[in-house]
Write an enzyme that holds these catalytic residues in place. Sequence first.
Site, short mmCIF file in Angstrom:
data_model
loop_
_atom_site.label_atom_id
_atom_site.label_comp_id
_atom_site.label_asym_id
_atom_site.label_seq_id
_atom_site.Cartn_x
_atom_site.Cartn_y
_atom_site.Cartn_z
N LYS A 79 0.84 -1.20 0.00
CA LYS A 79 0.00 0.00 0.00
C LYS A 79 0.88 1.25 0.00
CE LYS A 79 -3.94 1.98 2.58
NZ LYS A 79 -4.79 1.82 3.78
N SER A 154 -9.74 1.88 2.98
CA SER A 154 -8.86 2.62 2.10
C SER A 154 -7.83 1.76 1.36
CB SER A 154 -8.12 3.69 2.90
OG SER A 154 -7.26 3.09 3.84
N SER A 178 -9.93 -0.46 7.18
CA SER A 178 -9.34 -0.26 5.85
C SER A 178 -8.66 -1.47 5.22
CB SER A 178 -8.34 0.90 5.87
OG SER A 178 -9.02 2.13 5.86
#
Lengths: 496, 97
Positions: A79, A154, A178
């Site tokens: 990420k 997210s 997330s």
Amino acid sequence: MDILDFTAVGLADEIKKGEVSAQEAVEAVFSRIDNCEDELNCYISFDRMEAVKRAQQVQKAIEAGEIHSSLAGVPVAIKDNICTKGMKTTCASKILQNFVPTYSAHAVKCLEEAGAVIIGKTNMDEFAMGSTTETSFTGPTKNPWNTACVPGGSSGGSAAAVAAGECYYALGSDTGGSIRQPAGYCGIVGMKPTYSTVSRYGLIAYGSSLDQIGPLCKDVTDCANILEVITSYDEKDSTSARRKDASFTEALVDDVKGMRIGIPKEYFGKGLEPEISAAVLKAAALLEEKGAIIEEFNLTLTDYAIPAYYTIASAEASSNLERFDGIKYGYRTEVYEGLHNMYKKTRSEGFGGEVKRRIMLGSFVLSSGYYDAYYLKALRVKALIKQEFDKAFSKYDVILGPVAPQTAPKLGESLTEPLKMYLGDIYTISANLTGIPGISVPCGIDSKGLPIGLQLLGDCFREKNIIRTAYAYEQARGKFAGPDVSGCEHSLYEVE
Amino acid sequence: MAKVISDETIEYVGILAKLELQEEEKEQAKKDMAVMLDYIDKMKELDTEGIEPMSHIFSVNNVFREDIVTNGDDRENILANAPLKKNGMFNVPKTFE
């Protein structure tokens, strides 16, 4: 069998046996990226040459017997809020669009030592603030199950990349759901470990008391193996725990006899789609058949978790994001008059709308006159919620419920009403407030053809209970087929 | 009770947050903040009298370690990220006359 169909652990086995090579795995991943990435936008950046080079090195080290890990040679995506030395790390924000870290996050180092091959950096909501991956500066990621839908957020880029075969597994971060929510929306496994388990060193902070790095992957076996690799004490994170028992793979046992599982009634109330409720309760019934003891109970404070969370998370964000000032790294405005005007213009131009919204709210709840009424109040509510969970875990080993009240919404539906988007975090957010671990496992497909996620929560430092339960469930459920992305352009369909 | 956020409050928050909002952004921010504050006011329903505010979930005390440099000199790479630099240093606007 298509090389991309292997799980991460399965691929590492094949590489060890000499059936496939790390280079072949990287090539397979990049050919999938070639086919699908234009459509899905899972990555913010990737580096094919570097990945191939690294795969060759790792392959040699495996052949020389220097690396023995269960993930050796397996391509991974990271990420884009997790620092990677020499690789751009942007947090999907204009303000960090050219930032190249001079060091790697501790979790990334752990993976590298285990012979991981980093493919690239995945898309996300800007600074991890959002539940859809639509607030990214580089545009939204699309859900590989249906490109008209969001992948969740997210860590949406990480989840979509795993589901689409654009990597074998990924790291994400979970501040309010997330990792677990996008894993649910994309039909994969995702886990938030107990707070303090994975070092936050090198994770660009959003809500420091809530943030945890964790795996997004194809099955529970991969999940336990990845978690085992990234769990380690790190003196550079002052909240890092010295875990006595981090042998998570030992919990991969198909036996839940006597496991006490509680189902909170409040997690099945108004707002939950009936199809999700049915799929989750069916999963509970499967576990009961295998000998688990299932009981309903009350989590009466459920509705107070979201207001407490958004107060605390915004407060911490407003403080953490003060560092973005246009001096040492990142974007600086072109025209300004003096220092303070430079700060203000840089930040106003560099941050997107959702980030500004949370910084403003956080600054407000921390300001004198409101600090007691909002921030301290939220910390008191958090204490009550923690007490309630402690009480629950004195009776149950595992709490079982849905990941989210709905399956993946359409692109564009969530951004117009932020509060409505925040309410979608209702089942995941308490785990961050209370520090407990949670795992998301696919448990069905709804009538729109979208995956449904089952969530299992455990007490602090009791990951093994939820891994064991998730593994036993997975065995009973059988194989969960991923989305059809063969020749992306043709087979990805849109539902009206 | 629906909250109304005044212009002064938004100005003040803008100063704290070091953000300069355009007029239309300001109006939207006032509305968004009012909606959120109305919502988080829900916490007031709970009696928290006598409850200690919980900042850390685990009881962590200060964690100390020796202040030893372990990462070496990385000046060039660090400066490479600076939006503006001069003579091997960060270039910043004048901070005093």
